[in-house]
Design an enzyme around this catalytic site. Structure first.
Site, short mmCIF file in Angstrom:
data_model
loop_
_atom_site.label_atom_id
_atom_site.label_comp_id
_atom_site.label_asym_id
_atom_site.label_seq_id
_atom_site.Cartn_x
_atom_site.Cartn_y
_atom_site.Cartn_z
N SER A 100 -0.57 -78.80 28.87
CA SER A 100 -1.67 -79.38 28.10
C SER A 100 -1.06 -80.16 26.94
CB SER A 100 -2.57 -78.26 27.58
OG SER A 100 -3.25 -78.68 26.42
N GLU B 72 -6.62 -77.90 41.68
CA GLU B 72 -7.91 -78.45 41.23
C GLU B 72 -8.16 -79.82 41.84
OE1 GLU B 72 -7.72 -76.10 36.96
OE2 GLU B 72 -7.37 -78.24 37.00
#
Ligand code: ARG
Length: 451
Positions: free
Chosen positions: A274, A287
């Site tokens: 991140s 994902e």
């Protein structure tokens, strides 16, 4: 290509609206193979001299080389890959090039090209699926004895092994491969010779053309052959389902990689960080696979929707079959590749898996089975164990620590043996159940099948 009938050029906007070469260039090797087979049949029907055929063949092979080398200039004014190649051929070799379209229409040409494209895409996807199966198999073998909870409703249900869990996906992929192979059989017939819709007054040897292109036979109704896109719809369905399987697998991995589960770790190379939260290691590949599956399903629905209102035979709507097809093939190809790579470098946290399977509640069913063996009807046994679970909960203790004789005198001294996890797994020995021995047996079977 149709200048005889028209006095005005196609409007720029119409050209931009209708061109397909920006995406159907992908058909070029199939278009060229189809044209060579068609030209050979023309020669055999004395419509071309040997010399003309040789010019056409070498001209087309040169165009193929140019496209592969990125030297070919595609023109959107020439609309699609078929007209781009034909125009380039005529530029190169002159008059012989303008004979190529005899007894052929772009309608049977495009139907032939897309069948050939689907056929080679199917072969590639089957082999990538086998690759992913083999990777899953390796992990299954490594984790044939790694006990973890199996879930229903995302609630811990009963103990299984990671090997058994991963082999479930090997099964799914096998069914997908069978569906692909089945779809391939049905699509492998040659539409060339169907012309625009009603065949041709010039008869070429359709079987010879089909044979040269590796088809199993020829289509048997010219109108159906031109209008038919069933094979694309079938293929897109199979790709959607294959995508759905990868998506479910992704969801399992996302859960397994969460701090809450802690069952699996993906490599740094297959996760992302991140930009804000320094601690994060995100399962983006999973994902993305889950997300892209939405597009695969969308592509199927787009095609079916385009087909549903079309009268026979060719309507330009049919050009809309290609973008969904190419998108699904390319999306899934990459998904299979990246998933195989990711799975091969995945680590399972054996201790955490086992820890999660320690909960004696996972063996509540086994306790009911224990009573059944003592002659208690299953429904009664289920109720007695249910009472035991409630009592443990009430007393804030675990099922295996409870004095079961207080619930029923049917529970003997040996009831506690039920809570031995290894024994519980060993007992699940019927075909298809997750005992370690079974899983190892399945692994051997798969190894032989996939070799
Ligand atoms: N690019 C067209 C397609 O993909 C080829 C067939 C064109 N036929 C026609 N009659 N306009 O559908």
């Amino acid at each position: 290509m149709w200048k005889g009938r028209f006095t005005h050029q196609t409007a720029d906007l119409v050209q931009r609206y209708g061109e397909s070469v920006s995406y159907d260039w992908r058909l070029f090797p199939h278009d060229i193979a189809g044209s060579i087979a068609h030209a050979r049949a023309q020669m055999n029907a004395s419509l071309l001299t040997e010399e003309e055929f040789a010019q056409i063949e070498s001209g087309l092979r040169e165009i193929q080389r140019e496209i592969e080398a990125g030297e070919f200039e595609f023109s959107s004014e020439l609309e699609d890959i078929h007209m781009n190649i034909e125009a380039a051929l005529t530029r190169k070799i002159g008059e012989a090039g303008s004979k190529l379209h005899t007894a052929r229409s772009r309608n049977d040409q495009v139907a032939t090209d897309t069948r050939l494209y689907c056929r080679s895409a199917i072969d590639a996807i089957v082999s990538l699926s086998t690759g992913l199966q083999k990777t899953l198999l390796k992990q299954s073998e490594k984790h044939a004895a790694t006990i973890l909870p199996g879930y229903t409703h995302l609630q811990r249900g009963q103990p299984v092994t990671a090997g058994h869990h991963l082999l479930a996906y090997v099964e799914m992929l096998e069914r997908d491969k069978q569906r692909l192979t089945d779809c391939r059989k049905r699509l492998n017939v040659c539409p060339l010779g169907s012309g625009a819709l009603a065949g041709s007054t010039i008869n070429l040897d359709r079987n010879a053309i089909a044979h040269e292109l590796g088809f199993d036979g020829v289509t048997t109704n010219s109108m159906d052959a031109i209008a038919d896109r069933d094979y694309i719809a079938e293929f897109l369905f199979v790709l959607s389902l294959l995508g759905a399987h990868l998506s479910r697998f992704s969801e399992d991995l996302i859960l397994w990689c969460s701090t809450e589960f802690g069952f699996a770790t993906l490599s740094d190379r297959h996760t992302t960080g991140s930009s804000l939260m320094p601690q994060k290691k995100n399962p983006d590949v999973c994902e993305l696979t889950r997300g892209k599956t939405g597009r695969l399903v969308g592509n199927l629905v787009a095609l079916l929707t385009a087909l549903k209102g079309l009268p026979l035979t060719y309507n330009r709507d049919l050009q809309e079959d290609k973008e969904p097809l190419f998108d699904s093939v390319e999306t899934l190809t990459l998904a299979l590749e990246v998933n195989a790579e990711m799975v091969s470098s995945m680590d399972l946290q054996i201790e955490n898996c086992r820890e999660a399977a320690q909960d004696p509640l996972l063996l509540a069913t086994d306790l009911a089975d224990y009573l059944v063996r003592k002659g208690v009807p299953f429904r009664n046994a289920h109720e007695l164990v249910g009472k035991a679970v409630a009592s443990a909960e009430e007393k804030n203790t675990t099922l295996d620590a409870l004095d079961l004789s207080l619930i029923s005198d049917q529970f003997g001294n040996d009831a506690g043996g039920v809570f031995d996890l290894e024994r519980a797994l060993r007992a699940r020995s019927n075909q298809g159940s997750p005992s370690i021995e079974n899983v190892l047996g399945e692994i051997q079977r798969w190894k032989a099948d996939l070799a």
